[in-house]
Design an enzyme around this catalytic site. Structure first.
Site, PDB file in Angstrom:
ATOM      1  N   LYS A   1      27.959  72.345  57.841  1.00  0.00           N
ATOM      2  CA  LYS A   1      27.172  71.660  56.809  1.00  0.00           C
ATOM      3  C   LYS A   1      26.393  72.673  55.998  1.00  0.00           C
ATOM      4  O   LYS A   1      26.161  73.792  56.456  1.00  0.00           O
ATOM      5  CB  LYS A   1      26.232  70.646  57.471  1.00  0.00           C
ATOM      6  CG  LYS A   1      25.253  71.309  58.422  1.00  0.00           C
ATOM      7  CD  LYS A   1      24.464  70.299  59.210  1.00  0.00           C
ATOM      8  CE  LYS A   1      23.498  70.967  60.150  1.00  0.00           C
ATOM      9  NZ  LYS A   1      22.475  71.783  59.504  1.00  0.00           N
TER      10      LYS A   1
ATOM     11  N   ASP B   1      22.989  73.321  65.425  1.00  0.00           N
ATOM     12  CA  ASP B   1      22.649  74.642  64.862  1.00  0.00           C
ATOM     13  C   ASP B   1      22.106  75.663  65.871  1.00  0.00           C
ATOM     14  O   ASP B   1      21.139  76.371  65.572  1.00  0.00           O
ATOM     15  CB  ASP B   1      21.630  74.486  63.716  1.00  0.00           C
ATOM     16  CG  ASP B   1      22.156  73.631  62.565  1.00  0.00           C
ATOM     17  OD1 ASP B   1      23.304  73.170  62.652  1.00  0.00           O
ATOM     18  OD2 ASP B   1      21.415  73.418  61.590  1.00  0.00           O
TER      19      ASP B   1
ATOM     20  N   CYS C   1      16.660  70.293  61.102  1.00  0.00           N
ATOM     21  CA  CYS C   1      18.011  69.752  61.262  1.00  0.00           C
ATOM     22  C   CYS C   1      18.151  68.744  62.399  1.00  0.00           C
ATOM     23  O   CYS C   1      18.920  67.788  62.282  1.00  0.00           O
ATOM     24  CB  CYS C   1      19.004  70.899  61.380  1.00  0.00           C
ATOM     25  SG  CYS C   1      19.087  71.820  59.820  1.00  0.00           S
TER      26      CYS C   1
HETATM   27  C1  VGL Z   1      17.583  74.646  59.521  1.00  0.00           C
HETATM   28  C2  VGL Z   1      16.145  75.539  57.990  1.00  0.00           C
HETATM   29  C3  VGL Z   1      17.201  75.953  57.218  1.00  0.00           C
HETATM   30  C4  VGL Z   1      17.784  73.927  60.819  1.00  0.00           C
HETATM   31  C5  VGL Z   1      18.652  75.056  58.765  1.00  0.00           C
HETATM   32  O1  VGL Z   1      18.870  74.038  61.429  1.00  0.00           O
HETATM   33  O2  VGL Z   1      16.808  73.256  61.263  1.00  0.00           O
HETATM   34  N1  VGL Z   1      16.347  74.881  59.135  1.00  0.00           N
HETATM   35  N2  VGL Z   1      18.446  75.704  57.608  1.00  0.00           N
END
Ligand code: VGL
Ligand code: ZN
Length: 238
Positions: A141, A43, A186
């Site tokens: 995802k 991410d 994540c």
């Molecule tokens: C994430 C909060 C919401 C992450 C993703 O990638 O850690 N955190 N969506």
């Protein structure tokens, strides 16, 4: 003091992550990723950096560290949070809810976030400075509207698979080096599910940054360590 006992100790410490914890810098003991190893880049998307819709303090600092690590890997998996508009993890989906509050969903407690990483938006694009020449697959995802997925392996119900474990196993990959954002969400969930799926797992701490919501960063390291995830630094790799 290169006594046999010291050599044995250094050998035992190599790869455990304890090298850096004990302050022993010993280049011969560095980890070299092989053909059965993969770098997982979690991410690292536009909005997760300073000024983004879901900023992680200093998030952009992981990019040069990851780019450097990437040159040593034959296999790289990239993940991308990829939500629908009106996603179940967005505070704006619920009346009277604010970001960083929680709600109960069918699969348990869900932290509610600012709207982020809506499919196809610039916000959701991978960070423009990432250089991952050997990246082979992007796992998206969180695209089921009613369910979140911090983990790149299993969605938040802990049942619905993304397919990543099958992909890695089919390719003979055994060891994963997890990097990216955010350490306590994540990255942590991905690393712990990877252990559950039977992989050897390292998290490269200086290639991650955390959100640290009410102590979540320390809690995540504790949980990861309990599950056999090894904590290392990028300098532990050759
Ligand atoms: C994430 C909060 C919401 C992450 C993703 O990638 O850690 N955190 N969506
Ligand atoms: Zn998300």
């Amino acid at each position: 003091m290169h006594t046999p006992a010291r050599r044995t100790l250094l050998k035992a410490l190599a790869g455990t992550g304890l090298m850096s914890a004990t302050g022993l810098a010993f280049s011969a003991a560095k980890i070299t990723p092989d053909a059965k190893s993969a770098l997982i880049v979690v991410d690292v998307q536009n909005c997760f950096v300073t000024g983004g819709t879901l900023p992680v303090k200093d998030g952009e600092a992981v990019v040069p560290v990851i780019n450097k690590l990437a040159t040593g890997f034959q296999n790289i998996v990239v993940t991308q949070d990829w939500h629908t508009p009106g996603h179940a993890s967005f505070a704006s989906t619920y009346q009277g809810k604010k970001p960083f509050e929680t709600t109960k969903l069918s699969y348990g407690t869900q932290v509610l976030w600012p709207d982020h990483w809506v499919q196809g938006t610039d916000d959701a694009a991978l960070h423009k400075d990432l250089k991952l020449a050997t990246a082979q697959i992007i796992i998206r995802k969180g695209f089921h509207k009613e369910m979140d997925s911090y983990s790149a392996f299993d969605e938040a119900d802990h049942k619905t698979a993304t397919g990543l474990a099958g992909y890695l196993k089919a390719r003979g990959i055994k060891t994963l080096y997890v990097t990216g954002l955010a350490t306590d969400f994540c990255v942590a969930w991905t690393a712990m599910d990877a252990r559950k799926a039977g992989f050897e797992v390292y998290v490269i701490e200086d290639a991650t940054r955390g959100i640290d919501l009410n102590g979540s960063l320390a809690a995540a390291w504790k949980q990861m360590t309990a599950k056999g995830v090894k904590r290392i630094q990028s300098t532990d790799l050759a």
